[in-house]
Structure formats: C-alpha cells, structure tokens
Design a protein around this motif. Sequence first.
Motif, PDB file in Angstrom:
ATOM      1  N   GLU A   1      -7.686 -24.847   0.095  1.00  0.00           N
ATOM      2  CA  GLU A   1      -8.430 -25.945  -0.517  1.00  0.00           C
ATOM      3  C   GLU A   1      -9.350 -25.421  -1.613  1.00  0.00           C
ATOM      4  OE1 GLU A   1      -8.607 -28.860   3.386  1.00  0.00           O
ATOM      5  OE2 GLU A   1     -10.251 -27.467   3.026  1.00  0.00           O
ATOM      6  N   VAL A   2      -9.579 -26.254  -2.614  1.00  0.00           N
ATOM      7  CA  VAL A   2     -10.355 -25.879  -3.798  1.00  0.00           C
ATOM      8  C   VAL A   2     -11.389 -26.958  -4.076  1.00  0.00           C
ATOM      9  CG1 VAL A   2     -10.246 -25.246  -6.252  1.00  0.00           C
ATOM     10  CG2 VAL A   2      -8.289 -24.778  -4.750  1.00  0.00           C
ATOM     11  N   MET A   3     -12.556 -26.539  -4.533  1.00  0.00           N
ATOM     12  CA  MET A   3     -13.578 -27.501  -4.926  1.00  0.00           C
ATOM     13  C   MET A   3     -14.260 -27.047  -6.208  1.00  0.00           C
ATOM     14  SD  MET A   3     -16.907 -28.996  -2.841  1.00  0.00           S
ATOM     15  CE  MET A   3     -17.709 -27.402  -2.603  1.00  0.00           C
TER      16      MET A   3
ATOM     17  N   ARG B   1      -6.535 -30.286  -1.734  1.00  0.00           N
ATOM     18  CA  ARG B   1      -5.857 -29.429  -0.757  1.00  0.00           C
ATOM     19  C   ARG B   1      -4.416 -29.173  -1.203  1.00  0.00           C
ATOM     20  NH1 ARG B   1      -6.333 -32.493   3.538  1.00  0.00           N
ATOM     21  NH2 ARG B   1      -8.205 -31.439   4.310  1.00  0.00           N
ATOM     22  N   HIS B   2      -3.976 -27.929  -1.013  1.00  0.00           N
ATOM     23  CA  HIS B   2      -2.591 -27.557  -1.288  1.00  0.00           C
ATOM     24  C   HIS B   2      -1.795 -27.526   0.012  1.00  0.00           C
ATOM     25  CE1 HIS B   2      -3.224 -26.549  -5.524  1.00  0.00           C
ATOM     26  NE2 HIS B   2      -4.398 -26.060  -5.145  1.00  0.00           N
ATOM     27  N   PRO B   3      -0.495 -27.721  -0.051  1.00  0.00           N
ATOM     28  CA  PRO B   3       0.316 -27.736   1.175  1.00  0.00           C
ATOM     29  C   PRO B   3       0.549 -26.358   1.772  1.00  0.00           C
ATOM     30  CG  PRO B   3       1.722 -28.029  -0.747  1.00  0.00           C
ATOM     31  CD  PRO B   3       0.298 -28.075  -1.241  1.00  0.00           C
ATOM     32  N   GLN B   4       0.158 -25.311   1.087  1.00  0.00           N
ATOM     33  CA  GLN B   4       0.344 -23.961   1.593  1.00  0.00           C
ATOM     34  C   GLN B   4      -0.889 -23.115   1.297  1.00  0.00           C
ATOM     35  OE1 GLN B   4       3.535 -23.439  -1.520  1.00  0.00           O
ATOM     36  NE2 GLN B   4       2.816 -21.320  -1.467  1.00  0.00           N
TER      37      GLN B   4
ATOM     38  N   ILE C   1      -8.932 -34.566  -1.909  1.00  0.00           N
ATOM     39  CA  ILE C   1      -9.464 -34.872  -0.580  1.00  0.00           C
ATOM     40  C   ILE C   1     -10.909 -35.370  -0.617  1.00  0.00           C
ATOM     41  CG2 ILE C   1      -7.922 -33.308   0.658  1.00  0.00           C
ATOM     42  CD1 ILE C   1     -10.205 -31.247   0.710  1.00  0.00           C
ATOM     43  N   SER C   2     -11.611 -35.113  -1.722  1.00  0.00           N
ATOM     44  CA  SER C   2     -13.004 -35.551  -1.794  1.00  0.00           C
ATOM     45  C   SER C   2     -13.478 -35.540  -3.237  1.00  0.00           C
ATOM     46  CB  SER C   2     -13.900 -34.631  -0.953  1.00  0.00           C
ATOM     47  OG  SER C   2     -15.248 -35.089  -0.948  1.00  0.00           O
TER      48      SER C   2
END
Length: 321
Positions: free
Chosen positions: A162-164, A178-181, A202-203
């Motif tokens: 996940e990245v923010m 979010r990435h699937p992997q 996701i946010s």
Amino acid sequence: MHFLGGFFIICLACCNLCSCFGNQQDDQKNSRVSTLCGNGCFNTSVACKDTLTGGCVGWKNLGSRKNPGRSCNDIHMHRVSAESGRYWISPDCDVCYPYEVYCDMTTAGGGWTLVVKVKGNDPFMNRLNSKQWRDGRLIGDPTSLSDENAMGMAYTSLAFREVMIRSLVNTAQHLAWRHPQTYDSIRSIVKSCTRVANGVKISGDITKLNFKGNVAYLKPCTELVYGFMGGDHHYALTSVAGCSVGYKHGHVGAVIGAFLDPPSGDHTKNGQNVKCISDFGVGGGYYNMAKADYAYAINAHYWDNGNDYTHSWGSHAVFIR
C-alpha cells in the motif's frame, strides 16, 4: 533459564496461568520471541532476555534501536497505543542493520513508513533526478515531517503493498491506494523501468491533498489508476528516473501517482476523461520540462488546460505499508 544455540535465555516475566516454557500457544506475529523463547509466555510486558541486543524482547519497546520492528506497520500492530513519530526498523532481520524512520500511526488505519519527502513548487525531485529515484541516494531527514526533500533507506529496503501520498502539515490531506501484490521496494520498481498501474484507491483523494492552485481545476478524471512510472499519453520527451527517453511518460510522467492508462491511443476513453486531471504525481514534471513550473516535482495535467492551474502543490511525503 533455557539453553539455546550457546546462549542462555532468561525468562524475565510471564503472564498468569502459564510457565516460562510451558504449553502456551506460540505467538506467530512475534517471530523473534518465538525463535528465542520457544513456547514461552508472551504478553505486552516483557517475555525473555534477548542475548543479541542485551535488551528485553517484547512489545513495550518494539521500535527501539535495540528492538527494531520490521516496519512501522509491525510496530503499529503490536503496540496499538504507539504514537506517530520516530522509530527504529530492520526489515531484513531482527538486529542486522536497523535504521530510524518516521511512522504515521493514525492516518488511514496507521502503520505507515515514510520513505520520501518532496517539496512543493521545487524541481529537485522531479522525474529527471535519477540519483535519488533510480539510485536511491540518501538525502535530507526522512525521520521527521520537516519541509525538505528527503529520501530514506526504506525507499530501497522495505517491501510494501500500500502507498500513501500525504501532506506534511495535515494528515487529512492524503491519497492512499493498495496493490494486489507485494513489491520488494519502490526502488525495485523504478530500476526495472516498469509501469505499475494496478493500484486501487483505499482512502483520501487527489482533491484532499495540499493543493495551492485554482481549486476549480482540482477535479480528477473518473478512470484514474494508481501506481508507478505512469503517464496519460504517448509523449516520450525526457527520461524518467534514468529510464530511456523512449519511455512513454505522458504529460506528467511521475514516479509515483495517479494517471490514465494505457498512455497511448484514445486517452479520453470515448470522451469520458476530459476537463479533468488525467495525470498527477510526485517525482514528475510536465511535458518537456522547458518552463520553471514544468519542472516542479509535484505536478498535474488538467486535460484542455495543461498544467496552467495545476502545478502548485504544497510539500508531501510518500509512505508505504
């Protein structure tokens, strides 16, 4: 007292109704305590003496130099009351080469590790900077929210899914996906010169970020994807983080961000994505980078108006989890 691998592990504290080396079920989340202390009694106080560091292995001091976490999320999971701030982590092993990071323990569920800071209205960390984005050279202070360009060791060594992107001044100003992997690190993606376009938001939102331009143009296109090395068009005018000039970076070509994909053919997708932000990110620029605001590292393209109204952003950090 327990003999393990030539060292004596001394049980310092146990919870009620169990003995130090009784039959209590192993806590799978704490691999270090499990390895050193067998089926000991694990709780949030102290479990056993860690002969490798000389400190106490347990949750209370997880994130200290003598007892680093695997990541900020690891610390957050086991110390739910831990506040945002500086912590020590060691992603590869328990005590090999720990380093200090900044952890955001509240935004979008908490447990985020800061990897990069990029100043707004500043060209230094734009897409032409291969020393940082491709080579991962450390700069600045990645252990605080100070307003400066910075890159930490977590950019190269910390795996994530996940990245923010988050403002340095307001936790509400964020965009997370979010990435699937799981990926080995952000740097591993950049070095491969591979576009990653499978992130799902996701946010937060682009509209929630620290934007200093004309808010009338702060409108993301409806079909944006989230990831790395993106672009909304077939332009290939400059290199991106050391990747060849033939790399199709589109208008912004940011290392990290949101964009329409694929970057060729009908970018408007039957007219649905016009008069909106079609390419945004940090570690980017605009078009051929020939003007001052074209070179800003945080940039966005508004289809039909270029970056005329979407080049002015406050400083932001990139976090991973």
